[in-house]
Design a protein around this motif. Structure first.
Motif, mmCIF file in Angstrom:
data_model
loop_
_atom_site.group_PDB
_atom_site.id
_atom_site.type_symbol
_atom_site.label_atom_id
_atom_site.label_comp_id
_atom_site.label_asym_id
_atom_site.label_seq_id
_atom_site.Cartn_x
_atom_site.Cartn_y
_atom_site.Cartn_z
ATOM 1 N N ALA A 130 47.074 64.178 164.132
ATOM 2 C CA ALA A 130 45.693 63.862 163.437
ATOM 3 C C ALA A 130 45.751 62.182 162.907
ATOM 4 O O ALA A 130 44.629 61.775 162.879
ATOM 5 C CB ALA A 130 45.453 64.704 162.211
ATOM 6 N N GLU A 131 46.531 61.967 162.420
ATOM 7 C CA GLU A 131 46.655 60.474 161.957
ATOM 8 C C GLU A 131 46.705 59.473 163.209
ATOM 9 O O GLU A 131 45.904 58.566 163.092
ATOM 10 C CB GLU A 131 47.970 60.240 161.200
ATOM 11 N N VAL A 132 47.296 59.963 164.218
ATOM 12 C CA VAL A 132 46.826 58.880 165.394
ATOM 13 C C VAL A 132 45.634 59.089 166.002
ATOM 14 O O VAL A 132 45.212 58.145 166.310
ATOM 15 C CB VAL A 132 48.257 59.582 166.418
ATOM 16 N N GLN A 133 44.975 60.235 165.765
ATOM 17 C CA GLN A 133 43.411 60.426 166.386
ATOM 18 C C GLN A 133 42.684 59.686 165.322
ATOM 19 O O GLN A 133 41.751 59.057 165.918
ATOM 20 C CB GLN A 133 43.246 62.033 166.470
ATOM 21 N N ASP A 149 56.953 62.084 168.471
ATOM 22 C CA ASP A 149 58.002 61.296 167.913
ATOM 23 C C ASP A 149 58.057 59.848 168.778
ATOM 24 O O ASP A 149 57.360 59.770 169.614
ATOM 25 C CB ASP A 149 59.244 62.011 168.484
ATOM 26 N N PHE A 150 58.597 59.056 168.099
ATOM 27 C CA PHE A 150 58.611 57.741 168.676
ATOM 28 C C PHE A 150 59.655 57.910 169.886
ATOM 29 O O PHE A 150 60.561 58.537 169.901
ATOM 30 C CB PHE A 150 59.069 56.641 167.846
ATOM 31 N N PRO A 163 48.575 55.253 173.028
ATOM 32 C CA PRO A 163 49.638 55.771 172.006
ATOM 33 C C PRO A 163 50.752 56.400 172.496
ATOM 34 O O PRO A 163 52.083 55.982 171.924
ATOM 35 C CB PRO A 163 48.963 56.599 170.893
ATOM 36 N N LEU A 164 50.475 56.948 173.818
ATOM 37 C CA LEU A 164 51.749 57.702 174.466
ATOM 38 C C LEU A 164 52.938 56.553 174.849
ATOM 39 O O LEU A 164 53.840 57.131 175.524
ATOM 40 C CB LEU A 164 51.395 58.653 175.295
ATOM 41 N N GLU A 185 52.964 44.285 171.926
ATOM 42 C CA GLU A 185 52.497 43.288 172.157
ATOM 43 C C GLU A 185 52.611 43.151 173.860
ATOM 44 O O GLU A 185 52.022 42.227 174.501
ATOM 45 C CB GLU A 185 53.431 41.977 171.814
ATOM 46 N N THR A 186 53.656 43.593 174.531
ATOM 47 C CA THR A 186 53.829 43.822 175.926
ATOM 48 C C THR A 186 53.038 45.198 176.681
ATOM 49 O O THR A 186 53.538 44.993 177.840
ATOM 50 C CB THR A 186 55.254 43.572 176.240
ATOM 51 N N ASN A 187 52.550 45.934 176.005
ATOM 52 C CA ASN A 187 51.880 46.840 176.560
ATOM 53 C C ASN A 187 50.816 46.706 177.688
ATOM 54 O O ASN A 187 50.029 45.904 177.439
ATOM 55 C CB ASN A 187 51.250 47.956 175.189
ATOM 56 N N THR A 188 50.986 47.106 178.726
ATOM 57 C CA THR A 188 49.928 46.815 179.939
ATOM 58 C C THR A 188 48.567 46.775 179.880
ATOM 59 O O THR A 188 47.791 46.038 180.018
ATOM 60 C CB THR A 188 50.521 47.442 181.198
ATOM 61 N N GLY A 189 48.403 47.981 179.022
ATOM 62 C CA GLY A 189 46.831 48.199 178.569
ATOM 63 C C GLY A 189 46.388 47.251 177.704
ATOM 64 O O GLY A 189 45.453 46.623 177.970
#
Length: 819
Positions: free
Chosen positions: A501-504, A530-531, A517-518, A546-550
């Motif tokens: 819910a917090e992520v949403q 979970d992380f 987020p996944l 910072e390196t996330n492709t999206g």
């Protein structure tokens, strides 16, 4: 070379340094302003006098006859006539003793020979005692010598309004130095800029400030008119100021901004309004002001008959909505009523007010109720704390619209309603005070223009609701921007995991950045994440984001949109060369940039608009130089500023940091940086190899090389030899810097200068863009770090740590035989 803005600013600041220490800024500012004004008038007079003499000689007169003719006042209708004893060269030659008397007579002569300067300069007294003594002759001679350094004719300036821009800079510096007293004559220009944009003055409008201070409201109103296609010097600008010295500063400010028609009066606005025609108050289309906060309303003194001696003119007409008790420190709403009274039908008022006027009871509540009933109030805008000189308390801006006869003057859709904007969180935190940035101004003005509601920022409140709330205008009551409480999931605290819910709730932020987020989470169960296992530490989160492709792809899309926009619209900038004005350019850049970058995501609407607005504010004077002198003129002006800083031993500016040097002499800068790095490395090696020979703590000599083998004497000599060569090379490079810079600039033609100018301006804008992108990216990083801090340590982890600590303690106690 033309005189540049940084040069003139540095020159004026050094003039202030001559007097600094003898008195504070609130005392010596009038002397610097007076000296600058006298020098300017004298230089312009000399120029005109030379023209007249040449003209008369060409008409057949002798040199002597032409010189005598040039003394006639009739030749100087478009400028000030400067009598012989007021001319700068006379002061340089003759003023050696009683210098203050010479300067006073010079100002007096200038004033008495020009009716438009009546009473303007009489407030400046160079012979006045400051503390126990007068300013010594040696200091005043230093000032005369210092101001002799530059000629102040129009032809000497990099752009026409240079002197006005420098004067504004100096006023701001004095306000900063004067602290609390600075608020008496200076309103931060970001606040003024916002207020001007709220009321949108036009050339046909009359603009009035009843507490004009140094004139900033009127100056920026004039600049707004210029930027929107009008001629601000022809606008009807009026103001009144109670403090005589500040009034004279405002008059000089107008004249140095080439505004000769401004009608500024000197008297107490509440008691003696001076703008009267035919026995009636003059009316104005736009009123802008920042009156002094909470000063006394009149006096409780009475005459022998017991009647009040306080008798402000036009009392019934100006204060029709009520009065506060005489002698009370509540004159704020009396100023506001005066502003409304002198506003034409349908005209607008924007004024700074303390928050107390919004909710205090008694007579002030009655005044508020009457003004709300008349449907005058259009908007209440809460500003951040610590914006203004002299007070750290937050203030507000009230926007009112005068009635049209018996009807509300507001637009139909705004009638009977008030817009509340809570902008107290919209600021940049500076060292000594806070500032409104361009994005904050854009957000406030855009919300007002659209009369729009935005959760946590603005609300539209019917007048009926205000009446039901006893006419309480407390901003938070209607537009509460308090952040929601930080959510805490008890199960996650105990067992771990991040609530979905917090992520949403952060979905919009992640979507804007193209981040799934996944990429950082794995599913724990239907309600928790979970992380990912590879994210074993908090420090791993930032690089993962910072390196996330999206996210990288989305940021690249913003940069690509910027590149395409710059390619399409930058030619409009170089087209300013030789243009009479930059009318429409700001709006064109603003709207086209918004259209190009908003669809790319990452940055919100106001951030995008703030980038352009900030770029415009930073580059405005360069655009003025471009119009006056072309692209080569802009580069020449940069060069002059760099060389001036280079020659100034007290300057804190590093010439190598100037943007022109970085672009035009990149190889030189890089080579010098390599030499400096090698020098620092050798310094470090020598320091490590030759430790101090002082005694140790117990009196023994310090022992070198206990942990490492000692460096040989030959090696030390070699390093010292290399260091000496490096220092010589660095010195040679630095001494050749000016020659290299001049050669590089002189090699540019107009086309090359235009290409270089665009490259530098593009980089300026790119830096602003990257700053905004980085700030937005950090918001994403912060979200994940916050979840880590909240939920990573579970109850089991705490219990395990507790049990481990207990076991250690027990072992220690056993070892000590306490257990």
């Amino acid at each position: 070379m033309p005189l540049t803005l940084p040069q003139l600013e540095r020159h004026l600041f050094k003039a202030a340094d001559i007097l600094r220490g003898k008195m504070d800024a609130s005392e010596f500012k009038e002397y610097i302003f007076g000296m600058l004004f006298l020098k300017r008038c004298s230089d312009v007079f000399d120029q005109r006098r030379e023209q007249v003499i040449a003209q008369e000689v060409a008409a057949g007169k002798s040199q002597a006859e032409a010189t005598v003719s040039a003394e006639l006042k009739r030749w100087y209708g478009q400028s000030f006539y400067v009598p012989p004893t007021s001319r700068w060269q006379y002061l340089v030659n003759e003023a050696h003793t009683d210098v203050g008397g010479f300067l006073n007579r010079a100002l007096g002569g200038l004033e008495s020979n020009n009716s438009s300067l009546a009473e303007v300069l009489e407030h400046i007294d160079f012979s006045r005692k400051v503390g126990q003594s007068k300013i010594p002759d040696i200091k005043l001679r230093q000032l005369i010598s210092h101001f002799s350094s530059y000629r102040l004719r129009n032809e000497d300036f990099e752009f026409p309004d240079l002197l006005g821009a420098a004067y504004e800079y100096l006023i701001g510096e004095f306000a900063d130095s004067a602290g609390k007293k600075g608020g008496e004559f200076y309103t931060p220009r970001s606040v003024v800029r916002m207020m001007v944009r709220l009321v949108k003055p036009e050339q046909q409008h009359s603009v009035y400030d009843p507490c004009v201070g140094s004139g900033g409201m009127l100056i920026l109103a004039k600049e707004y008119i210029d930027e929107h296609g009008g001629d601000g010097t022809r606008a009807d600008l009026c103001g009144q100021e109670a403090n005589g010295t500040v009034w004279s500063i405002a008059k000089m400010n107008m004249l140095l901004h080439r505004i000769s028609t401004a009608d500024l009066r000197n008297d107490d606005t509440l008691a003696e309004p001076q703008h009267v025609e035919g026995g009636e108050l003059m009316r104005f289309d736009r009123v802008l002001s920042n009156p002094p906060f909470s000063i006394n309303w009149g006096t409780t003194d009475t005459d022998r008959a017991g009647q009040s001696v306080w008798a402000p003119k036009f009392r019934a007409e100006r204060f029709r909505y009520g009065e506060v008790p005489l002698g009370s420190k509540k004159a704020d709403l009396m100023f506001l009523q005066h502003m409304v009274a002198v506003t034409r039908d349908g005209g607008m008022v924007a004024t700074v007010m303390p928050h107390g006027v919004l909710f205090r009871g008694g007579e002030e509540r009655a005044i508020r109720a009457a003004m709300i009933e008349a449907d005058l109030l259009e908007a209440v805008i809460g500003l951040p704390a610590n914006l203004f000189y002299g007070t750290g308390i937050p203030a507000c801006v009230l926007v009112l619209r005068q009635r049209q006869g018996n009807h509300s003057g507001k637009l139909a859709e705004r009638q009977g309603r008030v817009l509340f904007i809570n902008a107290d969180r919209e600021y940049f935190e500076g060292r000594a005070q806070n500032y409104l940035l361009s994005e904050h101004i854009e957000k406030i003005v855009d919300t007002f223009d659209l009369f729009a509601e935005a959760p946590g920022f603005s609300a539209i409140v019917p007048n009926a609701t205000l009446r039901d709330n006893d006419c309480n205008l407390n901003i938070r009551r209607y537009a509460d921007n308090a952040p929601p409480p930080e959510p805490h999931d008890v199960r996650a605290h105990l067992l771990g995991g991040v609530p979905k819910a917090e992520v949403q709730a952060k979905a919009a932020l992640f979507m804007a950045h193209g981040l799934d987020p996944l990429a950082l989470f794995v599913e724990r169960d239907v309600s928790y994440f979970d992380f990912r296992p590879e994210l074993a530490t908090r420090q791993a989160l930032k690089p993962a984001v910072e390196t996330n492709t999206g996210l990288v792809a989305r940021e690249q899309a913003v940069r690509a949109a910027f590149d395409a926009w710059w390619q399409a619209h930058s030619p409009r900038i170089t087209a300013l060369a030789g243009a009479p004005s930059f009318v429409g350019l700001r709006n064109e850049l603003l709207h086209s940039f918004s259209a190009a970058l908003e669809p790319a995501g990452v940055l919100g609407r106001f951030q995008v608009r703030g980038i352009v607005a900030g770029f415009w504010d930073d580059a405005k004077y360069e655009f003025m130089t471009l119009m006056a002198r072309g692209a080569k003129g802009v580069v020449d002006a940069w060069r002059t500023s760099i060389l001036t800083a280079l020659d100034d031993e007290q300057s804190k500016d590093n010439p190598l940091d100037h943007k022109l040097v970085k672009f035009l002499m990149a190889e030189f800068v890089e080579a010098l940086a390599e030499l400096e790095a090698r020098k620092a490395e050798l310094d470090s090696q020598l320091k490590a190899a030759t430790p101090d020979k002082g005694a140790g703590e117990d009196g023994d000599e310090a022992v070198a090389g206990e942990d490492e083998p000692a460096v040989g004497e030959a090696q030390l000599k070699e390093w010292k030899k290399q260091l000496a060569v490096l220092k010589k090379d660095i010195k040679a490079q630095e001494q050749g810097f000016a020659r290299r810079l001049n050669a590089a600039v002189d090699a540019l033609d107009e086309a090359g200068a235009a290409a270089l100018l665009l490259a530098i301006l593009r980089n300026d804008m790119q830096v602003i863009l990257e700053r905004y992108i980085s700030a937005q990216r950090q918001r994403v990083v912060t979200a994940f770090e916050n979840w880590w801090d909240k939920y990573r340590v579970t109850l089991t982890d705490v219990e395990t740590a507790r049990d481990g600590a207990q076991a250690k303690l027990t072992m220690f106690l056993h070892g000590l035989r306490y257990a």
